[in-house]
Design a protein around this motif. Sequence first.
Motif, short mmCIF file in Angstrom:
data_model
loop_
_atom_site.label_atom_id
_atom_site.label_comp_id
_atom_site.label_asym_id
_atom_site.label_seq_id
_atom_site.Cartn_x
_atom_site.Cartn_y
_atom_site.Cartn_z
N GLU A 192 0.42 -1.51 0.10
CA GLU A 192 0.01 -0.16 0.00
C GLU A 192 0.46 1.23 0.27
N ALA A 193 2.42 1.04 0.69
CA ALA A 193 2.83 2.18 1.03
C ALA A 193 3.68 2.78 -0.52
N ALA A 194 3.54 1.65 -1.21
CA ALA A 194 4.33 1.86 -2.88
C ALA A 194 3.16 2.58 -3.40
N ALA A 195 1.96 1.95 -3.74
CA ALA A 195 1.17 2.42 -3.85
C ALA A 195 0.39 3.75 -3.90
N LEU A 196 0.73 4.64 -2.97
CA LEU A 196 0.60 5.37 -2.44
C LEU A 196 2.06 6.73 -2.55
N GLY A 197 2.91 5.61 -3.11
CA GLY A 197 3.87 6.56 -3.73
C GLY A 197 4.87 7.03 -2.85
N THR B 249 8.27 6.86 -0.41
CA THR B 249 10.10 6.30 -0.69
C THR B 249 10.44 5.93 0.08
N GLY B 250 9.84 7.14 1.46
CA GLY B 250 10.99 7.19 2.73
C GLY B 250 9.22 6.84 3.42
N VAL B 251 10.36 7.06 4.04
CA VAL B 251 9.73 7.29 5.90
C VAL B 251 9.68 8.23 7.08
N PRO B 252 9.10 8.86 8.13
CA PRO B 252 7.93 8.13 8.14
C PRO B 252 6.73 9.12 7.52
N PHE B 253 5.48 8.40 6.98
CA PHE B 253 5.03 8.58 5.97
C PHE B 253 3.31 9.24 6.51
N PHE B 254 2.98 9.47 7.34
CA PHE B 254 1.87 10.04 7.27
C PHE B 254 0.50 10.05 6.67
#
Length: 238
Positions: free
Chosen positions: A175-180, A182-187
């Motif tokens: 899902e993270a990949a689908a949302l684009g 490429t790094g974290v943190p991602f909120f």
Amino acid sequence: MTKLRVDIWSDIACPWCYVGKARFDKAVERLDGKVDVEVRHRSFELDPDRAPGDVDAVVPMIAKKYGISPAQAQANEYKLGDLAKAEGLDYRSEGRDHGNTFDLHRLLHLASARGVEAEVWSAFYAANFADEASIFERDRVIEVSVAAGLDRDEVVAVLDDPEAYKAEVRADEAEAAALGATGVPFFVIDEKYGVSGAQPTDLFAEILEKAWGEKKPAITPITGAEDAEACGPDGCPI
């Protein structure tokens, strides 16, 4: 009104996730009584190709990864330590380890299923960034997990079964990949706003309040006349 859902993709090995989560928590605390937030941990591995059990010291790992000198890598750790301490966090700038975090993510999904996700998440961060004992040792993982509220037998069972919660971790990463991301943190706030990085507390507070204000309000009951009748589970009054 329903809660404002916030999904946070992060990795226990990520210092900016550690700092960013602290800033986010401060924003939530600041808005207490104004915004009702529900936080969900989502898995993201920064070093997914590292073999389980392959543990390295942080400073030489950073120096090699980014092509900088060990002295520069250590200086960066000191800077991160200062930033963490500014947020009220303990941070050990020397002597930390780095390793594969897949098992930690699987245990975080167990923690979510058992209702102690926040406690285990915080405990893993503290164990990795503040404690002297390495979180990448099996006995230490078990010790920290149990102290944070998980059942020892369940923790051991998950660690012994590489398939346990594997699908949940992989689904988060997909899902993270689908949302684009490429790094974290991602909120992701209310499935509407994406916020990357360890942003300032003020920005988190602003976005949370904005998203909360845009949610559809719950239906407001209009009482009207007191003698207005209605049918209920016991039938209809006549």
